[in-house]
Design a protein around this motif. Structure first.
Motif, PDB file in Angstrom:
ATOM      1  N   ARG A  39      40.770  41.383  41.688  1.00 58.52           N
ATOM      2  CA  ARG A  39      40.557  40.491  42.829  1.00 58.52           C
ATOM      3  C   ARG A  39      39.101  40.062  42.810  1.00 58.52           C
ATOM      4  NH1 ARG A  39      43.799  40.063  47.103  1.00 58.52           N
ATOM      5  NH2 ARG A  39      42.112  40.113  48.605  1.00 58.52           N
ATOM      6  N   TYR A  40      38.917  38.716  42.810  1.00 60.84           N
ATOM      7  CA  TYR A  40      37.556  38.167  42.756  1.00 60.84           C
ATOM      8  C   TYR A  40      36.794  38.702  41.538  1.00 60.84           C
ATOM      9  CZ  TYR A  40      39.248  37.617  47.477  1.00 60.84           C
ATOM     10  OH  TYR A  40      40.044  37.344  48.566  1.00 60.84           O
ATOM     11  N   GLY A  41      37.546  38.909  40.427  1.00 61.88           N
ATOM     12  CA  GLY A  41      36.936  39.360  39.197  1.00 61.88           C
ATOM     13  C   GLY A  41      36.627  40.839  39.142  1.00 61.88           C
ATOM     14  N   LEU A  42      37.080  41.598  40.136  1.00 59.74           N
ATOM     15  CA  LEU A  42      36.775  43.028  40.196  1.00 59.74           C
ATOM     16  C   LEU A  42      38.054  43.851  40.091  1.00 59.74           C
ATOM     17  CD1 LEU A  42      34.228  42.955  43.168  1.00 59.74           C
ATOM     18  CD2 LEU A  42      33.690  43.147  40.725  1.00 59.74           C
ATOM     19  N   PRO A  43      38.006  45.003  39.430  1.00 57.68           N
ATOM     20  CA  PRO A  43      39.180  45.892  39.361  1.00 57.68           C
ATOM     21  C   PRO A  43      39.391  46.569  40.710  1.00 57.68           C
ATOM     22  CG  PRO A  43      37.290  46.958  38.379  1.00 57.68           C
ATOM     23  CD  PRO A  43      36.850  45.554  38.703  1.00 57.68           C
ATOM     24  N   PRO A  44      40.561  47.212  40.918  1.00 60.43           N
ATOM     25  CA  PRO A  44      40.806  47.900  42.194  1.00 60.43           C
ATOM     26  C   PRO A  44      39.749  48.961  42.485  1.00 60.43           C
ATOM     27  CG  PRO A  44      42.835  47.703  40.933  1.00 60.43           C
ATOM     28  CD  PRO A  44      41.724  47.283  40.021  1.00 60.43           C
ATOM     29  N   ALA A  45      39.329  49.020  43.741  1.00 58.74           N
ATOM     30  CA  ALA A  45      38.380  50.042  44.181  1.00 58.74           C
ATOM     31  C   ALA A  45      39.123  51.354  44.420  1.00 58.74           C
ATOM     32  CB  ALA A  45      37.683  49.591  45.464  1.00 58.74           C
TER      33      ALA A  45
END
Length: 290
Positions: A39-45
């Motif tokens: 999401r938005y270029g980021l992996p899941p937190a």
């Protein structure tokens, strides 16, 4: 009738898993949950992974209580491939060889094969059952969004509590609904409570011009025709600006005095939307249904 949402975007995961209980009939609906790979270029937190673990625990706990499992289609946020979720139960699932293509068709066929000798599987498309105090009706295939979408088709479920005259309709990924065909079927079902995926405004640029606004208009049409309450989640909440994009729905206010008791939902925080026809599910991430 008890309707307990188990997992949803507003619970931190991609899912619409729901448990419904009417008398002796207990139904687990769309028992899948996933995370977006990015999401938005980021992996899941880590908080998202925690939310997914809790969601899967809730789904498993309610699977143990269900006698029926309903699968609307074969996207991985709507079903599990693990046969243990369905073992010993009647499974009402989208026919994988009818109006299903590509990867969904392969997933569906694999699930039906895996459930041979494990569960009783019946094709959901147009399925219906009536027994003491409960009526169950499944739609014909409805578009997963706009007409002609490459995403295929879904089936929707109506659960009727004949004694209390409550009609719960679970319409998963009709996305608004964006399809006029889906609008007609929903109105025909006369829901008192409708749970559906909202218009996917997060990918609005990929849709035909005006599609999201038509989805909003379509939902207004369903509410006007039936007077139903609506819970909208899933695709709509993937847009970080959903609160303003769908303001026309939040401000309808057609039926003041909306209370939890009215629709039989438990543990849902509707404070921000009391008196509105359309609500969202907002829980803390560590919420557990009673």
């Amino acid at each position: 009738m008890r309707v307990i949402p188990l997992a949803a975007e507003s619970l931190g995961v991609r899912s619409m898993a729901t448990y419904v209980e009417v008398g002796d009939t207990a139904i687990l609906i769309d028992p899948g949950a996933t995370l977006a790979p990015a999401r938005y270029g980021l992996p899941p937190a880590e908080a998202e992974w925690d939310a997914l673990r809790r969601a899967n625990d809730r789904i498993s706990a309610y699977a143990a209580r269900a006698s029926l499992v309903f699968v609307s289609h074969y996207h991985e946020d709507h079903f599990r491939s693990d046969p243990s979720t369905y073992a010993g139960r009647t499974v009402i699932a989208k026919e994988p060889r009818r109006m299903v293509g590509g990867q969904q068709g392969r997933r569906g066929a694999a699930l039906w094969t895996a459930l041979e000798g494990v569960a009783k599987v019946e094709a959901a498309d147009g399925w219906r059952r009536r027994e003491a105090g409960v009526e169950l009706v499944v739609s014909p295939p409805l578009p997963h969004g706009v007409e002609g979408t490459p995403l295929g088709y879904v089936v929707a479920l109506t659960v009727v509590d004949t004694a209390e005259r409550q009609r719960f309709v679970f319409a998963s990924d009709v996305q608004g609904p964006l399809s006029a065909v889906a609008v007609g079927w929903l109105i025909q079902q006369r829901p008192t409570l409708l749970y559906l995926a909202g218009p996917p405004s997060y990918v609005e640029r990929e849709l035909p011009t005006g599609a999201v606004d038509r989805g909003i208009d379509h939902l207004h049409r369903v509410m006007d025709a039936t007077g139903c309450r609506v819970i909208m989640d899933h695709h709509a909440l993937r847009d970080p600006g959903f609160s303003t994009r769908f303001e026309r729905l939040w401000s309808t206010g057609q039926a003041p005095g909306f209370t939890l008791k009215t629709i039989g939902l438990r543990e849902i925080n509707l404070a921000d939307y009391k008196g509105k026809n359309v609500v969202l599910l907002f829980y803390p991430l560590d919420w557990t249904p009673g």
